[in-house]
Design a protein around this motif. Structure first.
Motif, mmCIF file in Angstrom:
data_model
loop_
_atom_site.group_PDB
_atom_site.id
_atom_site.type_symbol
_atom_site.label_atom_id
_atom_site.label_comp_id
_atom_site.label_asym_id
_atom_site.label_seq_id
_atom_site.Cartn_x
_atom_site.Cartn_y
_atom_site.Cartn_z
ATOM 1 N N ILE A 40 0.844 -1.191 0.000
ATOM 2 C CA ILE A 40 0.000 0.000 0.000
ATOM 3 C C ILE A 40 0.882 1.245 0.000
ATOM 4 C CG2 ILE A 40 -1.819 1.267 1.200
ATOM 5 C CD1 ILE A 40 -2.572 -1.430 2.524
ATOM 6 N N VAL A 41 0.627 2.129 -0.974
ATOM 7 C CA VAL A 41 1.370 3.388 -1.058
ATOM 8 C C VAL A 41 0.387 4.541 -1.209
ATOM 9 C CG1 VAL A 41 3.424 2.335 -2.088
ATOM 10 C CG2 VAL A 41 1.632 3.279 -3.561
ATOM 11 N N GLY A 42 0.897 5.735 -1.014
ATOM 12 C CA GLY A 42 0.085 6.926 -1.198
ATOM 13 C C GLY A 42 0.963 8.157 -1.081
ATOM 14 N N TRP A 43 0.321 9.307 -1.098
ATOM 15 C CA TRP A 43 1.020 10.583 -0.961
ATOM 16 C C TRP A 43 0.352 11.359 0.155
ATOM 17 C CZ3 TRP A 43 0.364 8.011 -5.404
ATOM 18 C CH2 TRP A 43 1.463 7.902 -6.256
ATOM 19 N N TYR A 44 1.162 12.145 0.865
ATOM 20 C CA TYR A 44 0.572 13.007 1.881
ATOM 21 C C TYR A 44 -0.255 14.076 1.184
ATOM 22 C CZ TYR A 44 3.611 10.882 5.355
ATOM 23 O OH TYR A 44 4.232 9.981 6.183
ATOM 24 N N GLU A 45 -1.432 14.321 1.717
ATOM 25 C CA GLU A 45 -2.352 15.290 1.138
ATOM 26 C C GLU A 45 -1.682 16.657 0.979
ATOM 27 O OE1 GLU A 45 -6.954 16.102 1.930
ATOM 28 O OE2 GLU A 45 -5.687 16.610 3.652
ATOM 29 N N HIS A 46 -0.937 17.095 1.984
ATOM 30 C CA HIS A 46 -0.308 18.412 1.899
ATOM 31 C C HIS A 46 0.733 18.473 0.785
ATOM 32 C CE1 HIS A 46 2.547 16.419 4.692
ATOM 33 N NE2 HIS A 46 3.448 17.172 4.067
ATOM 34 N N ASP A 47 1.407 17.349 0.478
ATOM 35 C CA ASP A 47 2.376 17.323 -0.619
ATOM 36 C C ASP A 47 1.679 17.511 -1.970
ATOM 37 O OD1 ASP A 47 4.600 17.009 0.988
ATOM 38 O OD2 ASP A 47 4.673 14.827 0.756
ATOM 39 N N ILE A 48 0.524 16.904 -2.141
ATOM 40 C CA ILE A 48 -0.220 17.035 -3.397
ATOM 41 C C ILE A 48 -0.745 18.464 -3.547
ATOM 42 C CG2 ILE A 48 -2.220 16.221 -4.708
ATOM 43 C CD1 ILE A 48 0.184 14.238 -4.542
ATOM 44 N N ILE A 49 -1.250 19.037 -2.460
ATOM 45 C CA ILE A 49 -1.742 20.415 -2.514
ATOM 46 C C ILE A 49 -0.593 21.367 -2.812
ATOM 47 C CG2 ILE A 49 -2.748 22.283 -1.137
ATOM 48 C CD1 ILE A 49 -4.474 20.060 0.222
ATOM 49 N N ASP A 50 0.570 21.165 -2.186
ATOM 50 C CA ASP A 50 1.751 21.992 -2.460
ATOM 51 C C ASP A 50 2.165 21.878 -3.926
ATOM 52 O OD1 ASP A 50 1.792 22.772 0.187
ATOM 53 O OD2 ASP A 50 3.489 21.487 0.731
ATOM 54 N N PHE A 51 2.127 20.669 -4.479
ATOM 55 C CA PHE A 51 2.472 20.451 -5.879
ATOM 56 C C PHE A 51 1.539 21.251 -6.786
ATOM 57 C CE2 PHE A 51 1.461 18.056 -9.766
ATOM 58 C CZ PHE A 51 2.682 18.113 -10.400
ATOM 59 N N LEU A 52 0.247 21.186 -6.514
ATOM 60 C CA LEU A 52 -0.718 21.921 -7.330
ATOM 61 C C LEU A 52 -0.495 23.423 -7.234
ATOM 62 C CD1 LEU A 52 -3.883 19.786 -6.620
ATOM 63 C CD2 LEU A 52 -2.715 20.031 -8.809
ATOM 64 N N GLU A 53 -0.168 23.911 -6.058
ATOM 65 C CA GLU A 53 0.108 25.340 -5.898
ATOM 66 C C GLU A 53 1.363 25.740 -6.676
ATOM 67 O OE1 GLU A 53 0.194 25.862 -1.656
ATOM 68 O OE2 GLU A 53 -1.993 25.920 -1.525
ATOM 69 N N ARG A 54 2.381 24.873 -6.675
ATOM 70 C CA ARG A 54 3.618 25.156 -7.414
ATOM 71 C C ARG A 54 3.372 25.266 -8.904
ATOM 72 N NH1 ARG A 54 6.042 21.078 -4.664
ATOM 73 N NH2 ARG A 54 6.301 19.862 -6.545
ATOM 74 N N ILE A 55 2.509 24.427 -9.445
ATOM 75 C CA ILE A 55 2.268 24.458 -10.886
ATOM 76 C C ILE A 55 1.151 25.438 -11.244
ATOM 77 C CG2 ILE A 55 3.140 22.112 -11.214
ATOM 78 C CD1 ILE A 55 0.193 21.228 -11.595
#
Length: 72
Positions: A40-55
């Motif tokens: 089981i893998v995943g990403w931290y929610e805050h990392d995905i939100i930070d990524f979206l803000e960066r792009i």
């Protein structure tokens, strides 16, 4: 601590395929996934939100967990 988002939800939030997620992660554009179990893998929610803000892309609404799955 941020919740962990599973791959299917990350696909939906980013609007891309698994292969695109893998490529973004491999090239260092997307944060590395975290292992939360043997398979089981995943990403931290805050990392995905930070990524979206960066792009410069607004995040799609995150799926709220329905505690009563009988009501659809």
């Amino acid at each position: 601590m941020s919740r962990v988002i599973r791959p299917n939800e990350v696909e939906r939030i980013l609007g891309v395929s698994k292969s695109t997620i893998n490529r973004l992660e491999r090239t260092g554009k997307l944060p590395k996934r975290v292992r939360i179990g043997p398979r089981i893998v995943g990403w931290y929610e805050h990392d995905i939100i930070d990524f979206l803000e960066r792009i410069g892309s607004p995040p799609l609404p995150l799926v709220e967990r329905d505690t009563n799955k009988d009501q659809l």
